[in-house]
Design a protein around this motif. Structure first.
Motif, mmCIF file in Angstrom:
data_model
loop_
_atom_site.group_PDB
_atom_site.id
_atom_site.type_symbol
_atom_site.label_atom_id
_atom_site.label_comp_id
_atom_site.label_asym_id
_atom_site.label_seq_id
_atom_site.Cartn_x
_atom_site.Cartn_y
_atom_site.Cartn_z
ATOM 1 N N ARG A 1 0.807 -1.225 0.000
ATOM 2 C CA ARG A 1 0.000 0.000 0.000
ATOM 3 C C ARG A 1 0.841 1.276 0.000
ATOM 4 N N PRO B 1 2.563 4.670 -7.050
ATOM 5 C CA PRO B 1 1.646 4.286 -8.132
ATOM 6 C C PRO B 1 2.397 3.915 -9.417
ATOM 7 N N ALA B 2 3.454 4.630 -9.727
ATOM 8 C CA ALA B 2 4.200 4.331 -10.958
ATOM 9 C C ALA B 2 4.760 2.912 -10.934
ATOM 10 N N SER C 1 11.007 10.438 -6.670
ATOM 11 C CA SER C 1 10.400 10.605 -5.341
ATOM 12 C C SER C 1 11.414 10.614 -4.214
ATOM 13 N N PRO D 1 4.607 11.143 -3.982
ATOM 14 C CA PRO D 1 3.177 11.364 -4.230
ATOM 15 C C PRO D 1 2.346 11.065 -2.987
ATOM 16 N N PRO D 2 1.126 11.627 -2.922
ATOM 17 C CA PRO D 2 0.282 11.431 -1.742
ATOM 18 C C PRO D 2 0.097 9.948 -1.436
ATOM 19 N N GLY D 3 0.275 9.584 -0.178
ATOM 20 C CA GLY D 3 -0.019 8.216 0.236
ATOM 21 C C GLY D 3 1.136 7.236 0.112
ATOM 22 N N LEU E 1 9.980 14.400 -4.642
ATOM 23 C CA LEU E 1 8.544 14.647 -4.437
ATOM 24 C C LEU E 1 7.821 13.308 -4.304
#
Lengths: 251, 251
Positions: free
Chosen positions: B120, B124-125, B233, B241-243, B239
């Protein structure tokens, strides 16, 4: 609610809608640094080209995405409503659809139409994100497929910011080149009405409501990841993967 | 040959193999800046954790990927050979498989096993790249599905660099924690023999040879994009990403 939107009870339809709006508030790509740079007028023409060229891959897949959704809808009135999306994006043979209007934006920025249409210079991350959208609507439930379209709830805001900023701050782009966006300001709310009514009606347990929330988060991640990849390759650190668009190419 | 590996004539099997090796030379992720930082000893423990946590998603999907390939093979001897891959990664109930060995690497770096297994906090990428691999083996031809595995031709080199650099330059990692890699040095060449023989035999026209080359490029893009996302990231601009995982989480 926890920061990652875990529901701990069944919500009313209005409460569910409020959670979905909160997802958009926190996760929609209007908050992404690349979008912020765009509306500040800080992007170069090459960076704008990279954005248009990559985003074309997303636009180009939308009618196929909606055809997958259409193929899963058993209710004829809902199919009729959903079918409008395909017409909007593919056009009707006389009025240009969203894909053609996006191409106009790309060529207005100085890109070659065949290069853009071939998608061969797009970032792999763009293609994988777009592919994840197709997989989502194909493999998750119809409820989740429909819920994933609800980023449209937030698109008028991003379009509003984008259009006025581009017209003010990028003198080489005129209103005609931005013809993609205006029809979306009426199409998107109409589409949202249909999708939101479906979700409100069909997500009545905490489990299905969680599926809806997670589908919208997943869609936000798809849009966000596309901007992450643009930022990485064209802003900072500026590492373009092998074979992808370099400003100056395809112009 | 053009820079993007367009073939202009039918190649002999040896020539095709040479082109595939050239694809690896130019596109395999051993050339990625994130891998270079790793072998230079320049990554922080948090960056190493982010790598292990995200790469776990790739490891975890490999047996499912190979089950899709298996489901498409009509030739029984080839199925028997391909089945070995699933045993290697899922284990046999007594000897741990690749997924468990990768988890050992993740926990050895200080991550919590449940957090890693849940995936989780992955980028995402990463999930979209892994999903693109499943889609490739499901939707393209069997020839392309098999060809996409040929990045294994280049993996002993990347593993060799990685293991010796990690042992030298990351004092908090011991040889036991790196137990994932050693069996791969014999498994990968055995798997390559099978896949390469299939490709050499079945790609005998310029069209099918181009499919093979493009499938290997696509697989290189999957691995490369995973490192792009880690670099974006966790290295520069940093950076998240959210989450997604932030060093300090899930430890």
């Amino acid at each position: 609610m926890t920061p990652d939107f875990r529901l701990d009870r069944t919500l009313s339809a209005d409460e569910l809608e409020a959670v979905l709006r909160q997802v958009g508030h926190e996760r929609y790509h209007i908050r992404h640094p690349f979008h912020r740079l765009m509306v500040e007028g800080a992007l170069t023409r090459g960076q704008m080209q990279a954005w248009a060229l990559n985003r074309y891959c997303y636009q180009a897949v939308i009618p196929r995405k909606d055809a997958i959704v259409l193929s899963r809808i058993e209710d004829r009135p809902l199919r009729l409503a959903w079918r409008e999306r395909i017409l909007d994006h593919d056009g009707d043979g006389s009025t240009p659809g969203g894909i053609e209007r996006w191409m106009r934006l790309a060529t207005g920025l100085g890109l070659d139409a065949d290069t853009v249409a071939s998608q061969r210079l797009a970032l792999p991350a763009t293609r994988f994100s777009v592919g994840a959208y197709l997989t989502l609507v194909e493999k998750r439930t119809l409820l989740e497929a429909i819920a994933s379209s609800l980023t449209e709830m937030f698109s008028p805001q991003v379009i509003g910011e984008r259009v006025s900023a581009i017209l003010q701050k990028y003198p080489y782009v005129d209103e005609d080149t931005l013809g993609y966006f205006k029809p979306r300001l009426t199409q998107a709310p109409r589409d949202v009405d249909v999708a939101l009514a479906f979700v409100r009606e069909h997500a009545r347990t905490v489990e299905t409501q969680q599926l809806v929330v997670d589908a919208l988060i997943a869609k936000c991640e798809i849009l966000w990841t596309m901007l992450d990849a643009l930022h990485f390759s064209y802003v900072e650190p500026g590492l373009v993967p092998p074979g992808a668009f370099r400003p100056g190419d395809g112009a």
